[in-house]
Design a protein around this motif. Structure first.
Motif, PDB file in Angstrom:
ATOM      1  N   ALA A   1      39.637  73.549  64.923  1.00 37.75           N
ATOM      2  CA  ALA A   1      39.332  74.507  65.881  1.00 37.75           C
ATOM      3  C   ALA A   1      37.677  74.321  65.673  1.00 37.75           C
ATOM      4  O   ALA A   1      36.949  73.738  64.854  1.00 37.75           O
ATOM      5  CB  ALA A   1      39.537  75.871  65.215  1.00 37.75           C
ATOM      6  N   GLY A   2      36.865  74.581  66.915  1.00 38.93           N
ATOM      7  CA  GLY A   2      35.563  74.534  67.197  1.00 38.93           C
ATOM      8  C   GLY A   2      35.147  74.231  68.657  1.00 38.93           C
ATOM      9  O   GLY A   2      36.015  74.417  69.297  1.00 38.93           O
TER      10      GLY A   2
ATOM     11  N   LEU B   1      44.261  67.283  72.931  1.00 34.85           N
ATOM     12  CA  LEU B   1      43.623  67.878  71.671  1.00 34.85           C
ATOM     13  C   LEU B   1      43.664  67.021  70.192  1.00 34.85           C
ATOM     14  O   LEU B   1      43.716  67.771  69.157  1.00 34.85           O
ATOM     15  CB  LEU B   1      44.256  69.381  71.388  1.00 34.85           C
ATOM     16  CG  LEU B   1      43.859  70.394  72.451  1.00 34.85           C
ATOM     17  CD1 LEU B   1      44.673  71.664  72.258  1.00 34.85           C
ATOM     18  CD2 LEU B   1      42.706  70.543  73.047  1.00 34.85           C
ATOM     19  N   LYS B   2      43.762  65.884  70.296  1.00 37.34           N
ATOM     20  CA  LYS B   2      43.868  64.791  69.402  1.00 37.34           C
ATOM     21  C   LYS B   2      42.582  63.993  69.424  1.00 37.34           C
ATOM     22  O   LYS B   2      42.163  63.674  70.453  1.00 37.34           O
ATOM     23  CB  LYS B   2      45.238  64.180  69.445  1.00 37.34           C
ATOM     24  CG  LYS B   2      46.329  65.000  69.055  1.00 37.34           C
ATOM     25  CD  LYS B   2      47.774  64.455  69.111  1.00 37.34           C
ATOM     26  CE  LYS B   2      48.766  65.111  68.896  1.00 37.34           C
ATOM     27  NZ  LYS B   2      50.216  64.619  68.741  1.00 37.34           N
ATOM     28  N   ASN B   3      42.581  63.325  68.137  1.00 42.70           N
ATOM     29  CA  ASN B   3      41.337  62.350  68.119  1.00 42.70           C
ATOM     30  C   ASN B   3      41.767  60.794  68.256  1.00 42.70           C
ATOM     31  O   ASN B   3      42.958  60.806  68.928  1.00 42.70           O
ATOM     32  CB  ASN B   3      40.514  62.671  66.826  1.00 42.70           C
ATOM     33  CG  ASN B   3      41.512  62.193  65.747  1.00 42.70           C
ATOM     34  OD1 ASN B   3      42.421  61.397  65.696  1.00 42.70           O
ATOM     35  ND2 ASN B   3      41.122  62.597  64.498  1.00 42.70           N
TER      36      ASN B   3
ATOM     37  N   VAL C   1      40.927  77.018  74.948  1.00 37.86           N
ATOM     38  CA  VAL C   1      42.424  76.476  74.510  1.00 37.86           C
ATOM     39  C   VAL C   1      42.870  77.131  73.172  1.00 37.86           C
ATOM     40  O   VAL C   1      42.275  76.929  72.252  1.00 37.86           O
ATOM     41  CB  VAL C   1      42.494  75.059  74.676  1.00 37.86           C
ATOM     42  CG1 VAL C   1      41.727  74.278  73.803  1.00 37.86           C
ATOM     43  CG2 VAL C   1      44.066  74.860  74.565  1.00 37.86           C
ATOM     44  N   ASN C   2      43.978  77.799  73.165  1.00 40.69           N
ATOM     45  CA  ASN C   2      44.592  78.701  72.119  1.00 40.69           C
ATOM     46  C   ASN C   2      45.800  78.113  71.782  1.00 40.69           C
ATOM     47  O   ASN C   2      46.888  78.204  72.353  1.00 40.69           O
ATOM     48  CB  ASN C   2      44.794  80.225  72.394  1.00 40.69           C
ATOM     49  CG  ASN C   2      44.863  80.923  71.088  1.00 40.69           C
ATOM     50  OD1 ASN C   2      45.519  80.360  70.126  1.00 40.69           O
ATOM     51  ND2 ASN C   2      44.784  82.238  71.291  1.00 40.69           N
TER      52      ASN C   2
ATOM     53  N   LYS D   1      31.381  72.250  77.992  1.00 41.96           N
ATOM     54  CA  LYS D   1      31.664  72.572  76.695  1.00 41.96           C
ATOM     55  C   LYS D   1      33.321  73.046  76.658  1.00 41.96           C
ATOM     56  O   LYS D   1      33.581  73.921  77.289  1.00 41.96           O
ATOM     57  CB  LYS D   1      31.104  73.891  75.816  1.00 41.96           C
ATOM     58  CG  LYS D   1      29.797  73.154  75.588  1.00 41.96           C
ATOM     59  CD  LYS D   1      28.964  74.594  75.230  1.00 41.96           C
ATOM     60  CE  LYS D   1      27.386  73.947  74.953  1.00 41.96           C
ATOM     61  NZ  LYS D   1      26.560  75.488  74.471  1.00 41.96           N
ATOM     62  N   ILE D   2      34.169  72.881  75.645  1.00 45.30           N
ATOM     63  CA  ILE D   2      35.545  73.460  75.618  1.00 45.30           C
ATOM     64  C   ILE D   2      35.430  74.075  74.033  1.00 45.30           C
ATOM     65  O   ILE D   2      35.184  73.568  73.013  1.00 45.30           O
ATOM     66  CB  ILE D   2      36.686  72.282  75.604  1.00 45.30           C
ATOM     67  CG1 ILE D   2      36.522  71.428  76.924  1.00 45.30           C
ATOM     68  CG2 ILE D   2      37.968  72.938  75.356  1.00 45.30           C
ATOM     69  CD1 ILE D   2      37.286  70.378  77.032  1.00 45.30           C
ATOM     70  N   ALA D   3      36.295  75.303  74.030  1.00 45.21           N
ATOM     71  CA  ALA D   3      36.655  76.002  72.849  1.00 45.21           C
ATOM     72  C   ALA D   3      37.936  75.676  72.266  1.00 45.21           C
ATOM     73  O   ALA D   3      38.835  76.125  73.422  1.00 45.21           O
ATOM     74  CB  ALA D   3      36.190  77.176  72.787  1.00 45.21           C
ATOM     75  N   VAL D   4      38.163  75.197  71.101  1.00 40.96           N
ATOM     76  CA  VAL D   4      39.641  75.060  70.623  1.00 40.96           C
ATOM     77  C   VAL D   4      39.911  76.108  69.508  1.00 40.96           C
ATOM     78  O   VAL D   4      38.914  76.374  68.446  1.00 40.96           O
ATOM     79  CB  VAL D   4      39.713  73.750  69.996  1.00 40.96           C
ATOM     80  CG1 VAL D   4      41.140  73.591  69.524  1.00 40.96           C
ATOM     81  CG2 VAL D   4      39.689  72.746  71.122  1.00 40.96           C
TER      82      VAL D   4
END
Length: 93
Positions: free
Chosen positions: A71-72, A61-63, A16-17, A88-91
């Motif tokens: 990012a990570g 994409l929020k905690n 996700v970009n 796994k998800i890459a941000v």
């Protein structure tokens, strides 16, 4: 693009970009009752959510405190109706 997962659970985009305007990850074909947990690669839980009666869930994409995650690479675990899935998800930012 969406990544197929076993038992026909799909999630994406992955990666996700955020810089390209992608502001969430969508999980599709979930069981009617499910819990979704998101962890850092070191195992710290950053998000936990439950949903019912819908087969789609969007993680923004929020905690847990409503702050944007860094990012990570993040791990997700989905539990529900005799289902246990992870991935796994890459941000990218």
């Amino acid at each position: 693009s969406y990544s197929a997962h076993s038992d026909q659970i799909y999630f994406g985009p992955n990666p996700v970009n955020v810089a390209a305007g992608q502001l969430w990850v969508e999980f599709r074909n979930l069981p009617a009752q499910a819990e979704i947990s998101i962890y850092t690669i070191s195992g710290k839980m950053v998000f936990h959510g439950e949903h019912s009666e819908q087969t789609v869930f969007q993680w923004n994409l929020k905690n847990k405190r409503g702050e944007a995650v860094a990012a990570g690479v993040y791990l997700f675990v989905i539990r529900g109706n005799n289902l246990l899935q992870s991935g796994k998800i890459a941000v990218l930012r």
